[in-house]
Design a protein around this motif. Structure first.
Motif, PDB file in Angstrom:
ATOM      1  N   HIS A  18     -12.922  62.681 -42.409  1.00 27.65           N
ATOM      2  CA  HIS A  18     -13.145  63.292 -43.613  1.00 27.65           C
ATOM      3  C   HIS A  18     -13.310  64.680 -43.716  1.00 27.65           C
ATOM      4  O   HIS A  18     -12.984  65.316 -45.011  1.00 27.65           O
ATOM      5  N   ALA A  19     -13.463  65.437 -42.747  1.00 29.59           N
ATOM      6  CA  ALA A  19     -13.208  66.959 -42.481  1.00 29.59           C
ATOM      7  C   ALA A  19     -12.769  67.175 -41.232  1.00 29.59           C
ATOM      8  O   ALA A  19     -13.270  67.618 -40.289  1.00 29.59           O
ATOM      9  N   PRO A  20     -11.356  67.068 -41.112  1.00 31.32           N
ATOM     10  CA  PRO A  20     -10.568  67.292 -39.977  1.00 31.32           C
ATOM     11  C   PRO A  20     -10.495  68.837 -39.714  1.00 31.32           C
ATOM     12  O   PRO A  20     -10.388  69.009 -38.551  1.00 31.32           O
ATOM     13  N   GLU A  21     -10.873  69.521 -40.539  1.00 29.46           N
ATOM     14  CA  GLU A  21     -10.612  71.052 -40.279  1.00 29.46           C
ATOM     15  C   GLU A  21     -12.189  71.555 -39.469  1.00 29.46           C
ATOM     16  O   GLU A  21     -12.117  72.534 -38.966  1.00 29.46           O
ATOM     17  N   GLN A  22     -12.984  70.592 -39.572  1.00 35.36           N
ATOM     18  CA  GLN A  22     -14.365  70.813 -38.641  1.00 35.36           C
ATOM     19  C   GLN A  22     -14.339  70.301 -37.483  1.00 35.36           C
ATOM     20  O   GLN A  22     -15.235  70.887 -36.709  1.00 35.36           O
ATOM     21  N   PHE A  23     -13.824  69.330 -37.108  1.00 35.17           N
ATOM     22  CA  PHE A  23     -13.901  68.441 -35.805  1.00 35.17           C
ATOM     23  C   PHE A  23     -12.567  68.271 -35.172  1.00 35.17           C
ATOM     24  O   PHE A  23     -11.408  68.191 -35.812  1.00 35.17           O
ATOM     25  N   GLN A  24     -12.782  68.263 -33.920  1.00 41.09           N
ATOM     26  CA  GLN A  24     -11.771  68.125 -33.001  1.00 41.09           C
ATOM     27  C   GLN A  24     -11.958  66.808 -32.086  1.00 41.09           C
ATOM     28  O   GLN A  24     -13.235  67.196 -31.328  1.00 41.09           O
ATOM     29  N   ILE A  25     -11.330  65.833 -31.933  1.00 39.87           N
ATOM     30  CA  ILE A  25     -12.007  64.698 -31.049  1.00 39.87           C
ATOM     31  C   ILE A  25     -11.279  64.959 -29.742  1.00 39.87           C
ATOM     32  O   ILE A  25     -10.006  64.911 -29.326  1.00 39.87           O
ATOM     33  N   LYS A  56     -16.062  72.104 -34.006  1.00 41.10           N
ATOM     34  CA  LYS A  56     -16.663  71.497 -32.956  1.00 41.10           C
ATOM     35  C   LYS A  56     -15.727  70.345 -32.537  1.00 41.10           C
ATOM     36  O   LYS A  56     -15.280  69.628 -32.961  1.00 41.10           O
ATOM     37  N   ARG A  57     -15.765  70.455 -30.933  1.00 41.89           N
ATOM     38  CA  ARG A  57     -15.142  69.506 -30.172  1.00 41.89           C
ATOM     39  C   ARG A  57     -16.057  68.190 -29.852  1.00 41.89           C
ATOM     40  O   ARG A  57     -17.231  68.399 -29.072  1.00 41.89           O
ATOM     41  N   ILE A  58     -15.573  67.031 -30.042  1.00 37.57           N
ATOM     42  CA  ILE A  58     -16.464  66.029 -30.031  1.00 37.57           C
ATOM     43  C   ILE A  58     -16.050  64.867 -28.936  1.00 37.57           C
ATOM     44  O   ILE A  58     -14.621  64.623 -28.968  1.00 37.57           O
ATOM     45  N   ALA A  59     -16.756  64.385 -28.147  1.00 34.82           N
ATOM     46  CA  ALA A  59     -16.455  63.155 -27.420  1.00 34.82           C
ATOM     47  C   ALA A  59     -17.378  61.971 -27.830  1.00 34.82           C
ATOM     48  O   ALA A  59     -18.664  62.099 -28.098  1.00 34.82           O
ATOM     49  N   ILE A  60     -16.907  60.680 -28.111  1.00 32.57           N
ATOM     50  CA  ILE A  60     -17.584  59.717 -28.442  1.00 32.57           C
ATOM     51  C   ILE A  60     -17.644  58.643 -27.387  1.00 32.57           C
ATOM     52  O   ILE A  60     -16.655  58.101 -27.229  1.00 32.57           O
ATOM     53  N   LEU A  61     -18.954  58.141 -26.911  1.00 32.56           N
ATOM     54  CA  LEU A  61     -18.841  56.931 -25.974  1.00 32.56           C
ATOM     55  C   LEU A  61     -19.299  55.772 -26.998  1.00 32.56           C
ATOM     56  O   LEU A  61     -20.182  55.754 -27.676  1.00 32.56           O
ATOM     57  N   GLY A  62     -18.446  54.780 -27.058  1.00 31.42           N
ATOM     58  CA  GLY A  62     -18.295  53.722 -28.058  1.00 31.42           C
ATOM     59  C   GLY A  62     -17.600  53.850 -29.391  1.00 31.42           C
ATOM     60  O   GLY A  62     -18.498  53.645 -30.234  1.00 31.42           O
ATOM     61  N   SER A  63     -16.562  54.510 -29.236  1.00 29.56           N
ATOM     62  CA  SER A  63     -15.685  54.803 -30.427  1.00 29.56           C
ATOM     63  C   SER A  63     -15.324  53.489 -31.409  1.00 29.56           C
ATOM     64  O   SER A  63     -15.111  53.895 -32.444  1.00 29.56           O
ATOM     65  N   THR A  64     -15.409  52.397 -30.786  1.00 27.99           N
ATOM     66  CA  THR A  64     -14.914  51.378 -31.283  1.00 27.99           C
ATOM     67  C   THR A  64     -15.936  50.332 -31.961  1.00 27.99           C
ATOM     68  O   THR A  64     -15.752  49.394 -32.844  1.00 27.99           O
ATOM     69  N   GLY A  65     -17.313  50.817 -31.708  1.00 30.74           N
ATOM     70  CA  GLY A  65     -18.356  50.096 -32.331  1.00 30.74           C
ATOM     71  C   GLY A  65     -18.579  50.628 -33.479  1.00 30.74           C
ATOM     72  O   GLY A  65     -18.065  51.761 -34.409  1.00 30.74           O
ATOM     73  N   SER A  66     -19.907  49.967 -34.225  1.00 29.65           N
ATOM     74  CA  SER A  66     -20.264  50.479 -35.679  1.00 29.65           C
ATOM     75  C   SER A  66     -20.404  51.866 -35.683  1.00 29.65           C
ATOM     76  O   SER A  66     -19.923  52.573 -36.760  1.00 29.65           O
ATOM     77  N   ILE A  67     -21.405  52.481 -34.963  1.00 22.31           N
ATOM     78  CA  ILE A  67     -21.571  54.070 -35.125  1.00 22.31           C
ATOM     79  C   ILE A  67     -20.300  54.817 -34.717  1.00 22.31           C
ATOM     80  O   ILE A  67     -20.169  55.700 -35.512  1.00 22.31           O
ATOM     81  N   GLY A  68     -19.596  54.375 -33.724  1.00 20.87           N
ATOM     82  CA  GLY A  68     -18.302  54.992 -33.400  1.00 20.87           C
ATOM     83  C   GLY A  68     -17.103  55.222 -34.602  1.00 20.87           C
ATOM     84  O   GLY A  68     -16.756  56.169 -34.868  1.00 20.87           O
ATOM     85  N   THR A  69     -17.111  54.106 -35.083  1.00 20.56           N
ATOM     86  CA  THR A  69     -16.051  54.083 -36.176  1.00 20.56           C
ATOM     87  C   THR A  69     -16.384  54.716 -37.321  1.00 20.56           C
ATOM     88  O   THR A  69     -15.780  55.443 -37.900  1.00 20.56           O
TER      89      THR A  69
END
Length: 381
Positions: free
Chosen positions: A23-30, A2-15
């Motif tokens: 924890h699962a690098p085989e499942q996700f691509q930032i 799954k390819r993911i974009a994060i709006l607010g990556s430095t906040g609590s939810i983002g981090t």
């Protein structure tokens, strides 16, 4: 993957989202990240996750980031950069974790681009629920809740007929001052307000938890996410934050979702839905906890929650104004300009001055948001 974009990556939810990804690098691509003003943490995230696009708040910060990362990462800034992170990459899933109403435009851009949404920015639905949900339906986009309460309701409703819901109950920890009377709130400090007993969250949402505005925003968000009337939405104080929320059906059966207070569980569920995988979280041990406690909600003790229900029922631009007035009031409290109890006074004063627009456009929502902020900033005590 799954390819993911994060709006607010430095906040609590983002981090915490990035913790799940690590924890699962085989499942996700930032694919893309936005980091606001926290350029140093964003640089560390870029080195670890190698996104193709990132965005920061200002041109100066963009130049700083560019000088310290590979040329393979495109560095943008401002509203234009935020919109590109949201809508113009190869990401198929966008986590919207920016704080406040600034999340509305990029979330709408992501929806229009056909991206599925992991929704951690509740203000998006509070301010423009009718527009956002209509756009998601039109574009065939999933709005997957990340807030623990809405994730709990979402999980409880898997396989259920929503027409058979009697009511849902959102649980509330009660925040930093849950055991204090209103008289005890006179003169409380910012530092005291930021000491949340259960959750690790950002400053704004921690204050919102103490005033119960956060639960009020969740009530309005639940109305839009699950298509329920406000009479079907209940709030209960549950100090342990183990039952994250529950659903009562017409046959009086109740289905609840339980877990330790750790946001990584609902974050991962949104990322992997409908599948479940192991998480880097602690297992729930009910025997060790021993007892769970519950209290009826007191709307006199928590008037901000009362105002949220009233704003939601009135609809139109009233929830927008409620949210915007609160954002300014909380900022003023954190800056030492006003007392804790003056937060609710500002919200109530702004709502009393507001003339609601019944079915607003995005432009009207934006205008009323600005009006509310100006009004809240001008109130003096």
């Amino acid at each position: 993957m799954k390819r993911i974009a994060i709006l607010g990556s430095t906040g609590s939810i983002g981090t915490q989202t990035l913790d799940i990804v690590a924890h699962a690098p085989e499942q996700f691509q930032i694919e893309a990240l936005s980091g606001g003003y926290n350029s140093q943490l964003l640089i560390e995230q870029i080195h670890k996750f190698h996104p193709k696009v990132v965005s920061v708040a200002t041109k100066e910060l963009a130049e700083k980031v560019s000088s310290q990362v590979s040329s393979a990462t495109k560095v943008l800034y401002g509203q234009e950069g935020l919109l590109e992170v949201a809508a113009s990459t190869d990401a198929d899933f966008v986590v919207t974790a920016v704080v406040g109403s600034q999340g509305l435009k990029p979330t709408m851009a992501a929806i229009e681009a056909g991206k599925h949404i992991g929704l951690a920015n509740k203000e998006t639905l509070v301010s423009a629920g009718h527009i956002v949900t209509d756009a998601a339906r039109r574009r065939g986009v999933a709005l997957l809740p990340i807030d623990s309460e809405h994730s709990a309701i979402f999980q409880c409703l898997n396989g259920e007929n929503r027409k058979q819901i009697a009511q849902i109950t959102l649980t509330a920890s009660g925040g930093s001052f849950r055991d204090r009377s209103r008289a005890d709130l006179e003169g409380v400090t910012v530092e005291q307000a930021l000491q949340h007993p259960n959750w690790s969250m950002g400053a704004k949402i921690t204050i919102d938890s103490a005033t119960m505005v956060n639960k009020g925003l969740e009530v309005i968000e639940a109305h839009w996410l699950f298509g329920l009337s406000y009479d079907q939405i209940n709030v209960l104080i549950h100090p342990e934050s183990v039952i994250h929320s529950y659903v009562e059906f017409v046959d009086n059966s109740v289905i609840a979702q339980l877990g330790n207070p750790d946001m990584r569980v609902p974050i991962q569920y949104a990322l992997t839905y409908p599948d479940r995988y192991p998480t880097p979280t602690k297992k729930l041990d009910l025997a060790a906890i021993g007892k769970l406690h519950f209290r009826e909600m007191d709307f006199e003790r928590f008037p901000c929650l009362r105002m949220a229900f009233e704003s939601g029922k009135q609809g139109g631009t009233t929830p927008t104004v409620y949210n915007a007035a609160n954002e300014i009031a909380v900022a003023r409290f954190l800056n030492g300009e006003i007392t804790f109890l003056q937060i609710e006074q500002i919200i109530e004063t702004v709502l009393q001055k507001h003339d609601s627009i019944p079915t607003p456009s995005l432009d009207a929502i934006h205008e009323q948001d600005l009006w509310s902020r100006d009004c809240a900033a001008s109130i003096q005590f």
